[in-house]
Each structure stands twice: as structure tokens, then as C-alpha cells.
Design a protein around this motif. Structure first.
Motif, PDB file in Angstrom:
ATOM      1  N   LEU A  72      18.094  69.803 -97.579  1.00 52.84           N
ATOM      2  CA  LEU A  72      16.915  68.950 -97.773  1.00 52.84           C
ATOM      3  C   LEU A  72      16.967  67.679 -96.929  1.00 52.84           C
ATOM      4  CD1 LEU A  72      16.404  69.331-101.621  1.00 52.84           C
ATOM      5  CD2 LEU A  72      14.955  70.257 -99.789  1.00 52.84           C
ATOM      6  N   ARG A  73      18.154  67.376 -96.374  1.00 53.84           N
ATOM      7  CA  ARG A  73      18.286  66.192 -95.519  1.00 53.84           C
ATOM      8  C   ARG A  73      18.069  66.527 -94.046  1.00 53.84           C
ATOM      9  NH1 ARG A  73      23.732  63.554 -97.244  1.00 53.84           N
ATOM     10  NH2 ARG A  73      23.859  64.531 -99.266  1.00 53.84           N
ATOM     11  N   GLU A  74      17.639  67.727 -93.777  1.00 53.37           N
ATOM     12  CA  GLU A  74      17.286  68.184 -92.440  1.00 53.37           C
ATOM     13  C   GLU A  74      18.492  68.326 -91.520  1.00 53.37           C
ATOM     14  OE1 GLU A  74      13.810  66.206 -90.961  1.00 53.37           O
ATOM     15  OE2 GLU A  74      12.739  66.494 -92.843  1.00 53.37           O
ATOM     16  N   ALA A  75      18.282  68.229 -90.220  1.00 58.82           N
ATOM     17  CA  ALA A  75      19.271  68.634 -89.216  1.00 58.82           C
ATOM     18  C   ALA A  75      20.532  67.772 -89.168  1.00 58.82           C
ATOM     19  CB  ALA A  75      18.625  68.663 -87.829  1.00 58.82           C
ATOM     20  N   SER A  76      20.467  66.555 -89.649  1.00 57.63           N
ATOM     21  CA  SER A  76      21.640  65.680 -89.549  1.00 57.63           C
ATOM     22  C   SER A  76      22.839  66.195 -90.340  1.00 57.63           C
ATOM     23  CB  SER A  76      21.288  64.264 -90.023  1.00 57.63           C
ATOM     24  OG  SER A  76      20.956  64.283 -91.407  1.00 57.63           O
ATOM     25  N   THR A  77      22.611  67.088 -91.280  1.00 56.23           N
ATOM     26  CA  THR A  77      23.701  67.601 -92.116  1.00 56.23           C
ATOM     27  C   THR A  77      24.186  68.983 -91.684  1.00 56.23           C
ATOM     28  OG1 THR A  77      22.193  68.608 -93.711  1.00 56.23           O
ATOM     29  CG2 THR A  77      22.828  66.301 -94.105  1.00 56.23           C
ATOM     30  N   ILE A  78      23.732  69.438 -90.555  1.00 53.23           N
ATOM     31  CA  ILE A  78      24.153  70.772 -90.094  1.00 53.23           C
ATOM     32  C   ILE A  78      25.670  70.882 -89.963  1.00 53.23           C
ATOM     33  CG2 ILE A  78      24.097  72.339 -88.100  1.00 53.23           C
ATOM     34  CD1 ILE A  78      21.075  71.798 -87.950  1.00 53.23           C
TER      35      ILE A  78
END
Length: 132
Positions: A72-78
Motif C-alpha cells: 500500500l506504500r507503493e514502489a518505495s517498499t519494493i
């Protein structure tokens, strides 16, 4: 839009499990129809299929919640997601090797029994003591 039962059929999940996942917050943004029944769109169904796979990979409910939070925090947590999946992948590879070893043992044992039954080999057991 899909009803609970349609999603259950689509994902091969029990109604109780789907309801539990909803109640646990594993399916974000659950929508409701005019009768206040849960309904799901294509994106929801795809995510629920992902949850089914994550569960089969050995993820606990808590781990799935952590993974969802990262998603849910998008791409920064990949990078964190990749790390979580890599750990599960490594554990699955160990399990696969253990299963392969077990299958190999059963193959060997079946062959041993076939040879005993056909007379090619005499029967020997580690459980039966022979007095010498």
C-alpha cells in the motif's frame, strides 16, 4: 462486480476464510452493495488470488498484513517486499528438497519390495534381529 460466493469459486477459497481475510483487513477498500453485502472488483479478485498464493507459500496472517502494508506504500517498499519473498522462496526450496528426498526414499523402498517379491533379492529388515 463479484459476490463473496463468486470470489470463493474463482479463488477456491472457503467463504469463512474470505470473510476472515476481510475482517482482518487483508483486503483493503472492500465495497458494499445496497444490501450492505461485500462486493469485489477485478483488482480485489487479483489481490485475493495473491493472498491465496502467499498463504500457500507459508506466510502467516501477520506476515501477509505486513506485506499488504508495504504494498500500500507503493514502489518505495519494493526492496522490503523482495526480501520477504526471498525468505519465503528459500524456505520453499528447502521444503522442496525435503520432499524430493522423501520421494526418492519411497522410490527406493518400492524398488526394494519389488525385487523381494520377484525373488531378485532376499528380504532384510533393520527391525528383525537375526541371532548369529
Amino acid at each position: 462486480m463479484y459476490t463473496m460466493m463468486q470470489v470463493c469459486r474463482e479463488t477456491n477459497m472457503t467463504y469463512q476464510t474470505l470473510k476472515y481475510y476481510c475482517n482482518e483487513g487483508l483486503i483493503p477498500h472492500v465495497k458494499r452493495d445496497a444490501n450492505n453485502r461485500r462486493i469485489f472488483d477485478e483488482q480485489d479478485v487479483k489481490w485475493i488470488k495473491d493472498l491465496v498464493c502467499l498463504k500457500k507459500c507459508g506466510m502467516s496472517i501477520q506476515e501477509m498484513k505486513e506485506y499488504l502494508d508495504l504494498c500500500l506504500r507503493e514502489a518505495s517498499t519494493i526492496p522490503q517486499r523482495k526480501e520477504m519473498l526471498a525468505k519465503k522462496q528459500a524456505a520453499l526450496r528447502v521444503s522442496m528438497q525435503e520432499l524430493a528426498d522423501s520421494v526418492a526414499y519411497i522410490d527406493w523402498k518400492q524398488n526394494f519390495y519389488d525385487e523381494v517379491l520377484s525373488g531378485k533379492r532376499s528380504y532384510v529388515s533393520n527391525l528383525i534381529r537375526v541371532d548369529e
